[in-house]
Motif scaffolding. Structure first.
Motif, PDB file in Angstrom:
ATOM      1  N   SER A  74     -18.534 -69.826 -20.902  1.00 51.71           N
ATOM      2  CA  SER A  74     -17.505 -70.429 -21.750  1.00 51.71           C
ATOM      3  C   SER A  74     -16.822 -69.318 -22.544  1.00 51.71           C
ATOM      4  O   SER A  74     -17.302 -68.184 -22.581  1.00 51.71           O
ATOM      5  CB  SER A  74     -18.105 -71.463 -22.712  1.00 51.71           C
ATOM      6  N   PHE A  75     -15.703 -69.657 -23.166  1.00 52.38           N
ATOM      7  CA  PHE A  75     -15.033 -68.690 -24.026  1.00 52.38           C
ATOM      8  C   PHE A  75     -14.284 -69.415 -25.140  1.00 52.38           C
ATOM      9  O   PHE A  75     -14.002 -70.618 -25.047  1.00 52.38           O
ATOM     10  CB  PHE A  75     -14.095 -67.775 -23.229  1.00 52.38           C
ATOM     11  N   SER A  76     -13.993 -68.650 -26.184  1.00 49.92           N
ATOM     12  CA  SER A  76     -13.319 -69.216 -27.355  1.00 49.92           C
ATOM     13  C   SER A  76     -12.204 -68.286 -27.817  1.00 49.92           C
ATOM     14  O   SER A  76     -12.426 -67.074 -27.949  1.00 49.92           O
ATOM     15  CB  SER A  76     -14.302 -69.403 -28.515  1.00 49.92           C
ATOM     16  N   PRO A  77     -11.020 -68.825 -28.065  1.00 50.42           N
ATOM     17  CA  PRO A  77      -9.971 -68.022 -28.696  1.00 50.42           C
ATOM     18  C   PRO A  77     -10.322 -67.781 -30.157  1.00 50.42           C
ATOM     19  O   PRO A  77     -10.870 -68.666 -30.830  1.00 50.42           O
ATOM     20  CB  PRO A  77      -8.719 -68.888 -28.561  1.00 50.42           C
ATOM     21  N   VAL A  78     -10.024 -66.583 -30.668  1.00 48.31           N
ATOM     22  CA  VAL A  78     -10.501 -66.167 -31.982  1.00 48.31           C
ATOM     23  C   VAL A  78      -9.345 -65.616 -32.823  1.00 48.31           C
ATOM     24  O   VAL A  78      -8.482 -64.901 -32.310  1.00 48.31           O
ATOM     25  CB  VAL A  78     -11.593 -65.081 -31.837  1.00 48.31           C
ATOM     26  N   TYR A  79      -9.356 -65.971 -34.118  1.00 47.43           N
ATOM     27  CA  TYR A  79      -8.438 -65.387 -35.086  1.00 47.43           C
ATOM     28  C   TYR A  79      -9.135 -64.215 -35.780  1.00 47.43           C
ATOM     29  O   TYR A  79     -10.289 -64.345 -36.209  1.00 47.43           O
ATOM     30  CB  TYR A  79      -8.038 -66.400 -36.155  1.00 47.43           C
ATOM     31  N   LYS A  80      -8.457 -63.115 -35.928  1.00 45.93           N
ATOM     32  CA  LYS A  80      -8.973 -61.986 -36.701  1.00 45.93           C
ATOM     33  C   LYS A  80      -8.418 -62.070 -38.117  1.00 45.93           C
ATOM     34  O   LYS A  80      -7.211 -62.229 -38.314  1.00 45.93           O
ATOM     35  CB  LYS A  80      -8.556 -60.662 -36.058  1.00 45.93           C
ATOM     36  N   ARG A 112     -23.209 -63.950 -40.509  1.00 39.69           N
ATOM     37  CA  ARG A 112     -22.929 -62.667 -41.146  1.00 39.69           C
ATOM     38  C   ARG A 112     -23.597 -61.540 -40.354  1.00 39.69           C
ATOM     39  O   ARG A 112     -24.754 -61.198 -40.587  1.00 39.69           O
ATOM     40  CB  ARG A 112     -23.417 -62.686 -42.597  1.00 39.69           C
ATOM     41  N   SER A 113     -22.868 -60.962 -39.399  1.00 41.05           N
ATOM     42  CA  SER A 113     -23.400 -59.815 -38.662  1.00 41.05           C
ATOM     43  C   SER A 113     -23.417 -58.571 -39.544  1.00 41.05           C
ATOM     44  O   SER A 113     -24.270 -57.699 -39.378  1.00 41.05           O
ATOM     45  CB  SER A 113     -22.552 -59.554 -37.407  1.00 41.05           C
ATOM     46  N   ASP A 114     -22.446 -58.463 -40.441  1.00 42.43           N
ATOM     47  CA  ASP A 114     -22.388 -57.352 -41.408  1.00 42.43           C
ATOM     48  C   ASP A 114     -23.129 -57.779 -42.683  1.00 42.43           C
ATOM     49  O   ASP A 114     -22.599 -58.524 -43.510  1.00 42.43           O
ATOM     50  CB  ASP A 114     -20.931 -57.014 -41.716  1.00 42.43           C
ATOM     51  N   HIS A 115     -24.365 -57.296 -42.855  1.00 41.34           N
ATOM     52  CA  HIS A 115     -25.185 -57.735 -43.995  1.00 41.34           C
ATOM     53  C   HIS A 115     -24.777 -57.074 -45.314  1.00 41.34           C
ATOM     54  O   HIS A 115     -25.360 -57.376 -46.357  1.00 41.34           O
ATOM     55  CB  HIS A 115     -26.660 -57.480 -43.692  1.00 41.34           C
ATOM     56  N   ASN A 116     -23.788 -56.204 -45.255  1.00 44.15           N
ATOM     57  CA  ASN A 116     -23.258 -55.629 -46.493  1.00 44.15           C
ATOM     58  C   ASN A 116     -22.177 -56.511 -47.120  1.00 44.15           C
ATOM     59  O   ASN A 116     -21.697 -56.228 -48.224  1.00 44.15           O
ATOM     60  CB  ASN A 116     -22.680 -54.232 -46.225  1.00 44.15           C
ATOM     61  N   PHE A 117     -21.781 -57.555 -46.413  1.00 41.89           N
ATOM     62  CA  PHE A 117     -20.753 -58.443 -46.957  1.00 41.89           C
ATOM     63  C   PHE A 117     -21.286 -59.151 -48.200  1.00 41.89           C
ATOM     64  O   PHE A 117     -22.478 -59.453 -48.306  1.00 41.89           O
ATOM     65  CB  PHE A 117     -20.327 -59.459 -45.896  1.00 41.89           C
ATOM     66  N   GLU A 118     -20.392 -59.455 -49.134  1.00 42.37           N
ATOM     67  CA  GLU A 118     -20.790 -59.935 -50.458  1.00 42.37           C
ATOM     68  C   GLU A 118     -21.470 -61.295 -50.464  1.00 42.37           C
ATOM     69  O   GLU A 118     -22.228 -61.613 -51.396  1.00 42.37           O
ATOM     70  CB  GLU A 118     -19.559 -59.976 -51.372  1.00 42.37           C
ATOM     71  N   VAL A 152     -17.252 -69.010 -38.194  1.00 37.69           N
ATOM     72  CA  VAL A 152     -16.790 -67.824 -38.922  1.00 37.69           C
ATOM     73  C   VAL A 152     -17.835 -66.729 -38.744  1.00 37.69           C
ATOM     74  O   VAL A 152     -19.017 -66.931 -39.064  1.00 37.69           O
ATOM     75  CB  VAL A 152     -16.595 -68.129 -40.418  1.00 37.69           C
ATOM     76  N   GLU A 153     -17.408 -65.587 -38.225  1.00 36.29           N
ATOM     77  CA  GLU A 153     -18.330 -64.470 -38.029  1.00 36.29           C
ATOM     78  C   GLU A 153     -17.840 -63.251 -38.799  1.00 36.29           C
ATOM     79  O   GLU A 153     -16.674 -62.849 -38.634  1.00 36.29           O
ATOM     80  CB  GLU A 153     -18.468 -64.127 -36.543  1.00 36.29           C
ATOM     81  N   ILE A 154     -18.712 -62.686 -39.608  1.00 31.95           N
ATOM     82  CA  ILE A 154     -18.390 -61.478 -40.367  1.00 31.95           C
ATOM     83  C   ILE A 154     -18.955 -60.275 -39.611  1.00 31.95           C
ATOM     84  O   ILE A 154     -20.171 -60.106 -39.515  1.00 31.95           O
ATOM     85  CB  ILE A 154     -18.988 -61.530 -41.792  1.00 31.95           C
ATOM     86  N   ARG A 155     -18.070 -59.467 -39.038  1.00 33.29           N
ATOM     87  CA  ARG A 155     -18.510 -58.257 -38.339  1.00 33.29           C
ATOM     88  C   ARG A 155     -18.178 -57.041 -39.198  1.00 33.29           C
ATOM     89  O   ARG A 155     -17.554 -57.143 -40.249  1.00 33.29           O
ATOM     90  CB  ARG A 155     -17.822 -58.146 -36.974  1.00 33.29           C
ATOM     91  N   SER A 156     -18.558 -55.888 -38.714  1.00 34.33           N
ATOM     92  CA  SER A 156     -18.378 -54.671 -39.508  1.00 34.33           C
ATOM     93  C   SER A 156     -16.906 -54.352 -39.742  1.00 34.33           C
ATOM     94  O   SER A 156     -16.523 -53.874 -40.804  1.00 34.33           O
ATOM     95  CB  SER A 156     -19.059 -53.488 -38.816  1.00 34.33           C
ATOM     96  N   GLU A 157     -16.044 -54.623 -38.751  1.00 32.87           N
ATOM     97  CA  GLU A 157     -14.655 -54.206 -38.849  1.00 32.87           C
ATOM     98  C   GLU A 157     -13.727 -55.282 -39.422  1.00 32.87           C
ATOM     99  O   GLU A 157     -12.649 -54.988 -39.940  1.00 32.87           O
ATOM    100  CB  GLU A 157     -14.129 -53.760 -37.476  1.00 32.87           C
ATOM    101  N   ALA A 158     -14.124 -56.568 -39.290  1.00 34.35           N
ATOM    102  CA  ALA A 158     -13.254 -57.661 -39.744  1.00 34.35           C
ATOM    103  C   ALA A 158     -14.035 -58.964 -39.688  1.00 34.35           C
ATOM    104  O   ALA A 158     -15.205 -58.996 -39.294  1.00 34.35           O
ATOM    105  CB  ALA A 158     -11.998 -57.738 -38.870  1.00 34.35           C
ATOM    106  N   ALA A 159     -13.359 -60.052 -40.071  1.00 35.21           N
ATOM    107  CA  ALA A 159     -13.932 -61.395 -39.920  1.00 35.21           C
ATOM    108  C   ALA A 159     -13.196 -62.104 -38.785  1.00 35.21           C
ATOM    109  O   ALA A 159     -12.003 -61.846 -38.535  1.00 35.21           O
ATOM    110  CB  ALA A 159     -13.787 -62.176 -41.221  1.00 35.21           C
ATOM    111  N   TYR A 160     -13.905 -63.005 -38.096  1.00 33.35           N
ATOM    112  CA  TYR A 160     -13.334 -63.697 -36.943  1.00 33.35           C
ATOM    113  C   TYR A 160     -13.633 -65.191 -37.050  1.00 33.35           C
ATOM    114  O   TYR A 160     -14.743 -65.592 -37.408  1.00 33.35           O
ATOM    115  CB  TYR A 160     -13.907 -63.128 -35.648  1.00 33.35           C
TER     116      TYR A 160
END
Length: 405
Positions: A74-80, A112-118, A152-160
Motif C-alpha cells: 500500500s502507499f499514502s500521499p504525504v504532506y511535508k 515521533r521518530s525524532d525524540h528531540n522534538f518538544e 503525523v510523523e515527526i522525522r529528523s528533517e521535517a514533519a509529515y
C-alpha cells in the motif's frame, strides 16, 4: 496544500529475513524504472518504507503508476510540514477542513521518530486534536475505525502528515525470483501468463516468433505493444524477435498436415530453450490453457515438452477463457490482443490438427528436417531490443496527437 511525497509500504517482503534488503533494493530499482517517465521524481528506500519524492510531479499520475508495481502492499500521499507545533496545527486544520462533512469522525495518530522534538506522541495527539476542534467544533473523535485517521510523523528533517491509504498490487518485486523466457504470441493468453509470472517476482524476457512475409509488421508491433503494457508492472523488458519463416516453410513442405502444429511448437520450444540457456534464464513460461486448442491437450503438451528438460511454467493452464479474458481486460492487454493480425501459430494451422500426437511419429517426421541447423540459424538471427515504460508513454502521447488531428 500539495503532496510532497508518497510513502510506500512493503507486502510479503516483511517475511524475507536476512534477504529483505535484496528484495527492497530490487523493488526500489523497479519503481525507478516505472517512474522514469517523471524525471523530477526521486526514490529512496530503507528496511521499513520506500519514499517517492514528487518534487513537482503530479501526484495523481505517479500514484496510477505505483498501483500496479508488484511488491507494493500500500502507499499514502504525504504532506511535508515545517517541524514546529504552530505549523502542524495550521496544517491539520487546513487538511481536516478540506475533508470535512457532516457526521465525520476522526483520529490523530502521531509518531515521533525524532525524540528531540518538544512534544511526545501522546501530547501531539491531544494538541493537534484540539486544533481540529477549534475549526470544526461539530466533528467527533473516534479511536476505532474513524472516517479519517490523520497520521503525523515527526522525522529528523521535517514533519509529515497523511490520511489516505491506497492498495498496491502486492506480490513480489519483479526480478527477485530469477529470469524466465515468456513465449509471447499476439494472443490473449500469453500476456496474462507474463503478468502472473511478474507478480511472483519473475524477470521475464519476451520471445516472439515472426514469419515474414506470412506475418505482417502489424503483428510484430502488436507483440511489442503487449510487452509495453507489461512494463507497467516492474520496469523494462527485453523483447526478442526470432526469425521463423524458414522453419515454418520446411515443416509445411516436408511433414504431414496433421502434425504441423506439434512440430512448429516443438521448434519454438527448442529455440526458446536455447535462448534461455544463452541468456541465463531458469524457466520457460507460456500461455497454454489445458484443452483450449489442439496443441494444448495433455498429449500435445507431452509431445512438445519432450524436447527440453527445462521447467515450463503455465500460469493459466487451469483457467477457462473467460477467466483469462477478465485478467487481460484488467491489465489492459485485451484490446491489443484481439487486433486482427495473424501470428506464427495460425498462418499454417491445419484444418484438423492432431490432438493426441505420438512422440515416435513426431520424431520420425523430424528426421526429414535439419533440426539442429534450423534451430541454430534461427537463434543466430534473433533481434533484441529493450521495451521501456518511457516508450509506452510516448506511444500514448503520439496516439493522443493522432486523435486530435
Amino acid at each position: 496544500m500539495r503532496y510532497s511525497e508518497i510513502m510506500i509500504r512493503f507486502g510479503e517482503l516483511s517475511t524475507k529475513g536476512k534477504n529483505k534488503m535484496r528484495f527492497i533494493n530490487k523493488l526500489k530499482k523497479n519503481i525507478q524504472d516505472v517512474l522514469s517517465i517523471y524525471p523530477e521524481v526521486r526514490v529512496t528506500a530503507d528496511r521499513d518504507r520506500a519514499h517517492v519524492y514528487l518534487r513537482g510531479a503530479q501526484y495523481e499520475e505517479v500514484a496510477e503508476s505505483l498501483k500496479v508495481i508488484f511488491g507494493i502492499q500500500s502507499f499514502s500521499p504525504v504532506y511535508k510540514v515545517e517541524k514546529n507545533v504552530d505549523a502542524l496545527k495550521a496544517a491539520v486544520q487546513e487538511i481536516m477542513t478540506g475533508l470535512y462533512y457532516d457526521g465525520m469522525t476522526f483520529k490523530i495518530s502521531a509518531k515521533r521518530s525524532d525524540h528531540n522534538f518538544e512534544l511526545d506522541s501522546r501530547d501531539l495527539n491531544f494538541i493537534l486534536g484540539d486544533a481540529v476542534y477549534d475549526v470544526l467544533p461539530n466533528i467527533q473523535a473516534q479511536m476505532k475505525q474513524p472516517d479519517v485517521n490523520l497520521q503525523v510523523e515527526i522525522r529528523s528533517e521535517a514533519a509529515y502528515i497523511s490520511h489516505e491509504t491506497i492498495k498496491g498490487a502486492g506480490g513480489l518485486p519483479v526480478g527477485t525470483a530469477g529470469k524466465g523466457m515468456l513465449m509471447l504470441s499476439g494472443g490473449i493468453d500469453s500476456p496474462v501468463a507474463g503478468y502472473l509470472a511478474l507478480k511472483r517476482g519473475v524477470d521475464i524476457e519476451a520471445v516472439h516468433f515472426a514469419s515474414p512475409p506470412y506475418t505482417s509488421p502489424g503483428a510484430l508491433k502488436k507483440a511489442e505493444d503487449l510487452t509495453r503494457k507489461l512494463t507497467r508492472f516492474g520496469g523494462n523488458i527485453q523483447f526478442i524477435e526470432v526469425p521463423f519463416t524458414e522453419i515454418q516453410e520446411e515443416i509445411k513442405n516436408k511433414a504431414p498436415e496433421a502434425y504441423l502444429m506439434t512440430l512448429t511448437r516443438r521448434f519454438m520450444m527448442r529455440i526458446t530453450d536455447r535462448i534461455r540457456e544463452e541468456r541465463k534464464g531458469l524457466v520457460i513460461i507460456n500461455g497454454e490453457s489445458l484443452g483450449q486448442v489442439a496443441s494444448q491437450t495433455m498429449e500435445s503438451m507431452q509431445a512438445i515438452n519432450a524436447v527440453t528438460t527445462t521447467p515450463v511454467i503455465r500460469p493459466v493452464v487451469t483457467m477457462d477463457k473467460l477467466e483469462i479474458i477478465d485478467i487481460a481486460q484488467a491489465i489492459d492487454t485485451f484490446e491489443i490482443s484481439i487486433q486482427p493480425f495473424e501470428d506464427c501459430c495460425t498462418i499454417f494451422a491445419p484444418d484438423r490438427p492432431k490432438t493426441n500426437p505420438k512422440i515416435k511419429n513426431v520424431e520420425q517426421y523430424e528426421t526429414r528436417l535439419d533440426v539442429e541447423g534450423l534451430v541454430e540459424r534461427a537463434v543466430a538471427g534473433i533481434m533484441i531490443r529493450e521495451i521501456t515504460p518511457v516508450e509506452e508513454a510516448q506511444d500514448a502521447v503520439d496516439q493522443l496527437i493522432d486523435d486530435l488531428l
